[in-house]
Design a protein around this motif. Sequence first.
Motif, PDB file in Angstrom:
ATOM      1  N   ALA A  10     -56.112  -4.984  23.734  1.00 19.25           N
ATOM      2  CA  ALA A  10     -56.241  -6.339  23.196  1.00 19.25           C
ATOM      3  C   ALA A  10     -57.709  -6.731  23.143  1.00 19.25           C
ATOM      4  O   ALA A  10     -58.556  -6.138  23.829  1.00 19.25           O
ATOM      5  N   GLN A  11     -58.001  -7.743  22.325  1.00 25.02           N
ATOM      6  CA  GLN A  11     -59.359  -8.250  22.216  1.00 25.02           C
ATOM      7  C   GLN A  11     -59.341  -9.767  22.023  1.00 25.02           C
ATOM      8  O   GLN A  11     -58.349 -10.356  21.605  1.00 25.02           O
ATOM      9  N   ALA A  12     -60.474 -10.384  22.323  1.00 29.20           N
ATOM     10  CA  ALA A  12     -60.782 -11.776  21.980  1.00 29.20           C
ATOM     11  C   ALA A  12     -62.280 -11.928  22.173  1.00 29.20           C
ATOM     12  O   ALA A  12     -62.912 -11.143  22.899  1.00 29.20           O
ATOM     13  N   VAL A  15     -57.491 -14.384  26.843  1.00 30.22           N
ATOM     14  CA  VAL A  15     -57.957 -15.749  26.578  1.00 30.22           C
ATOM     15  C   VAL A  15     -58.226 -16.471  27.903  1.00 30.22           C
ATOM     16  O   VAL A  15     -59.213 -17.201  28.040  1.00 30.22           O
ATOM     17  N   SER A  16     -57.365 -16.251  28.885  1.00 31.90           N
ATOM     18  CA  SER A  16     -57.563 -16.848  30.207  1.00 31.90           C
ATOM     19  C   SER A  16     -58.886 -16.393  30.814  1.00 31.90           C
ATOM     20  O   SER A  16     -59.634 -17.199  31.393  1.00 31.90           O
ATOM     21  N   GLU A  17     -59.203 -15.114  30.679  1.00 35.37           N
ATOM     22  CA  GLU A  17     -60.459 -14.594  31.233  1.00 35.37           C
ATOM     23  C   GLU A  17     -61.661 -15.222  30.539  1.00 35.37           C
ATOM     24  O   GLU A  17     -62.647 -15.589  31.193  1.00 35.37           O
ATOM     25  N   TYR A  44     -67.705 -10.228  23.403  1.00 32.79           N
ATOM     26  CA  TYR A  44     -66.625  -9.618  22.608  1.00 32.79           C
ATOM     27  C   TYR A  44     -65.838  -8.802  23.615  1.00 32.79           C
ATOM     28  O   TYR A  44     -66.232  -7.709  23.989  1.00 32.79           O
ATOM     29  N   LEU A  45     -64.716  -9.344  24.067  1.00 35.31           N
ATOM     30  CA  LEU A  45     -64.041  -8.826  25.244  1.00 35.31           C
ATOM     31  C   LEU A  45     -62.830  -7.969  24.865  1.00 35.31           C
ATOM     32  O   LEU A  45     -62.070  -8.311  23.960  1.00 35.31           O
ATOM     33  N   PHE A 105     -61.279  -5.815  32.161  1.00 31.76           N
ATOM     34  CA  PHE A 105     -61.955  -6.362  30.988  1.00 31.76           C
ATOM     35  C   PHE A 105     -63.311  -5.683  30.813  1.00 31.76           C
ATOM     36  O   PHE A 105     -64.025  -5.444  31.788  1.00 31.76           O
ATOM     37  N   SER A 106     -63.661  -5.399  29.574  1.00 36.97           N
ATOM     38  CA  SER A 106     -64.963  -4.818  29.251  1.00 36.97           C
ATOM     39  C   SER A 106     -65.508  -5.472  27.999  1.00 36.97           C
ATOM     40  O   SER A 106     -64.759  -5.739  27.055  1.00 36.97           O
TER      41      SER A 106
END
Length: 275
Positions: free
Chosen positions: A195-197, A228-230, A184-185, A139-140
């Motif tokens: 992917a993003q969320a 989303v879990s992260e 903003y992951l 993740f970044s």
Amino acid sequence: MIRLLTEQDKVQVMKYLQKDSFGGAFILGNLLGFGLENHKDQRRCGDYYGYFSKEELIGVLPFYNMGSCIPVFEDKKEVVASFANILRMRQFQVLIGMKKFIKPLYEAVSNEKEIVSYQESNYFVNKHFSPLNLENTAFSDAREINNNEAVEFIRRAYREGFHHEHTPEEARKIIEQRNGEEEYLFLIVDGKIVAQAYIQAVTDKINQIGGVFTLEGERNKRYGKAIVSELCRRIIARGKIPTLSVRKDNTPAVKAYVTLGFSYHDDYLIVKCKV
């Protein structure tokens, strides 16, 4: 009485919004981060109207520079009528929020505004988190990786996932105009963003998740669920509650969020208008 709110009203507005920590999350988060004054270069600033009854605030109607209108108000005919009159005069792209706020305003102005879409969603709250961890993923935050790469992925996500076209400059503002908790992951696989969320609203009690998108060729690999879990993990580590909205007819996403511990809280509406 209805009037434009100013910074002098901030304490009263915050006190009012805190009575409904979920329904008022967007407004409260933007108020905490950007105040009541409308700085035109800030997407999340805007014009805030307040409805007062005997000097008591009983409704807030904001028009944000990004094009959204996210009202919160008491269930009174005079408030709905006054807010509807302002909606008829103002331009906005999307009317969004809990159904109890949006539906009466939509019904009042739908014959005078050209409606592009009417989306019914569930508002979910996660108080029983069950995490998902995927191997070979990373993740970044958008603020921590190559700016051009982040900008182009954001533009693609909005175009393909949310049917909205952003210029490169608008996408950069989405990255830059964020507060500390508003990650903003991106989810990275083999050095590629797939992917993003992001956190779209921050209050003293909740962080609201939004913008969940996975590239079409990378779907059905649980990447959306993993990101989303992260975010949930980070939110809970801050001592807050994760929330999000999901379309009622998006059965795979609903099932995925339920397995992460989310449960139904209220009905949510997103009404898009032609500007």
